[in-house]
Design a protein around this motif. Structure first.
Motif, PDB file in Angstrom:
ATOM      1  N   THR A 154       0.851  -1.182   0.000  1.00  0.00           N
ATOM      2  CA  THR A 154       0.000   0.000   0.000  1.00  0.00           C
ATOM      3  C   THR A 154       0.892   1.238   0.000  1.00  0.00           C
ATOM      4  O   THR A 154       2.113   1.137  -0.023  1.00  0.00           O
ATOM      5  N   ALA A 155       0.293   2.397   0.051  1.00  0.00           N
ATOM      6  CA  ALA A 155       1.068   3.642   0.099  1.00  0.00           C
ATOM      7  C   ALA A 155       1.327   4.087   1.531  1.00  0.00           C
ATOM      8  O   ALA A 155       1.900   5.155   1.761  1.00  0.00           O
ATOM      9  N   ARG A 185       0.769   8.238   4.948  1.00  0.00           N
ATOM     10  CA  ARG A 185       0.351   7.711   3.646  1.00  0.00           C
ATOM     11  C   ARG A 185       0.881   8.632   2.560  1.00  0.00           C
ATOM     12  O   ARG A 185       0.516   9.806   2.494  1.00  0.00           O
ATOM     13  N   ALA A 194       0.629   3.503  -4.986  1.00  0.00           N
ATOM     14  CA  ALA A 194       1.419   2.566  -4.184  1.00  0.00           C
ATOM     15  C   ALA A 194       2.438   1.814  -5.029  1.00  0.00           C
ATOM     16  O   ALA A 194       3.592   1.639  -4.629  1.00  0.00           O
ATOM     17  N   LEU A 241       6.830  -0.131   3.273  1.00  0.00           N
ATOM     18  CA  LEU A 241       5.401   0.093   3.080  1.00  0.00           C
ATOM     19  C   LEU A 241       4.589  -1.051   3.679  1.00  0.00           C
ATOM     20  O   LEU A 241       5.020  -2.202   3.687  1.00  0.00           O
ATOM     21  N   ILE A 249       5.803   3.980  -6.000  1.00  0.00           N
ATOM     22  CA  ILE A 249       6.692   4.620  -5.029  1.00  0.00           C
ATOM     23  C   ILE A 249       8.113   4.073  -5.119  1.00  0.00           C
ATOM     24  O   ILE A 249       9.091   4.835  -5.161  1.00  0.00           O
TER      25      ILE A 249
END
Length: 323
Positions: A189-190, A211, A222, A268, A225
């Motif tokens: 996820t972010a 986040r 996400a 993350l 990144i």
């Protein structure tokens, strides 16, 4: 403590491996005679339904004894009974009769000859060493002449038993990876899960729970990144994160190179996957890990390959999850 954990882990993997051979052999009609974790001498052993179970004192392996791994041959008579014959020549006629049956390939006819030899041995006075060899020979011949002997089975049954050990280890790996992917180790996820101390992200003020929504003025999903940080080539980055429902600017912060990639030093948070996706990802990961092990083992024959592998862990070491 780490050594103990390693020994216990190795013992568990061996147990699973040998259990694969054991249960598959029983499933296809063979009857294993022994199931041991560790090598003799045995610390503990017991018998149940004709199978001897035991725990060996040398925790470096394990084994399952499947009867009749090879077809009984005339040379077996020399291997197991030569010493007893040299001490008691009167055993020669009965061993010669057994040898003749084996030379003719008469396996059914060899069975009563083994019985006769056992009776003669029981009445003969031989040394302890000759007795042990002869007793083992009688047992090996009985196993090899039995209907459940390995050598008598169809090819597919023999192949199934041989590959059941490593196959069980692979299935265990897939099952464990599937569980990990389902409980949160699958899709990134972010949201920041951890920030590594003394790394650029920590020095810039990034916190777990932040986040990330933007990098250098551009929205960052996400899946983007990692690539955006790696593509910075060490140039300063400005991150915008959501913290406590507010936007916060982090940086500029300069990534540093670690393990061949530019990183800020944070991890993350993962999101759990559904079962079908998790299982498929587990299969792919197990395949990649197996491929890396095979490749690494192959490289051991080259000097350069040996230099690159510094420990058992190094063989399957993957890239870090830190960004």
């Amino acid at each position: 403590m780490s050594t103990l954990v390693a020994i216990l882990g190795l013992g568990f993997l061996i147990l699973i491996h040998e259990a694969g051979h054991f249960f598959t052999a029983r499933l296809v009609g063979m009857s294993p005679r022994r199931f041991y974790l560790g090598f003799p001498p045995a610390l503990v052993k017991w018998e149940r339904k004709g199978i001897e179970y035991g725990l060996g004192s040398i925790p470096l392996g394990g084994y399952v004894k499947i009867p009749g791994m090879h077809r009984p041959a005339p040379s077996d008579v020399d291997v197991y009974f030569a010493r007893a014959i040299s001490e008691r020549p009167q055993l020669f006629p009965v061993t010669a009769a057994l040898r003749r049956r084996l030379e003719e390939g008469d396996m059914e006819g060899a069975k009563p000859e083994v019985d006769a030899l056992q009776r003669e041995l029981a009445a003969a006075l031989v040394s302890p060493g000759a007795r042990r060899a002869a007793d083992r020979g009688i047992q090996e011949l009985r196993d090899g002449l039995g209907g459940d002997a390995y050598w008598r089975q169809r090819a597919w049954k023999k192949i199934a038993v041989i590959f059941a050990g490593p196959g069980t280890n692979l299935l265990l790996a897939i099952a464990l990876f599937t569980i990990l992917f389902m409980i949160g180790g699958g899709r990134a996820t972010a949201t920041v899960d951890d920030v590594l101390p003394s790394h650029p992200a920590a020095q810039a003020g990034l916190r777990p729970g932040d986040r990330i929504i933007e990098i250098n003025g551009a929205p960052a999903a996400a899946g983007q990144i990692r690539d955006r940080i790696a593509a910075s080539h060490g140039k300063p980055l400005v991150l915008v994160v959501v913290r406590d429902r507010r936007l916060k600017r982090i940086g500029p912060v300069r990534p540093k190179i670690e393990a061949g990639a530019y990183r800020l030093g944070f991890v993350l948070r993962g999101a759990g996957l559904g079962f079908p996706t998790a299982a498929w990802e587990a299969v792919k990961l197990t395949g990649r890990a197996t491929g890396r092990i095979v490749t690494s083992l192959g490289s051991l024959v080259h000097r350069q390959g040996r230099k690159q592998i510094s420990s058992p862990v190094g063989i399957v070491q993957g890239s870090s999850n830190a960004l």
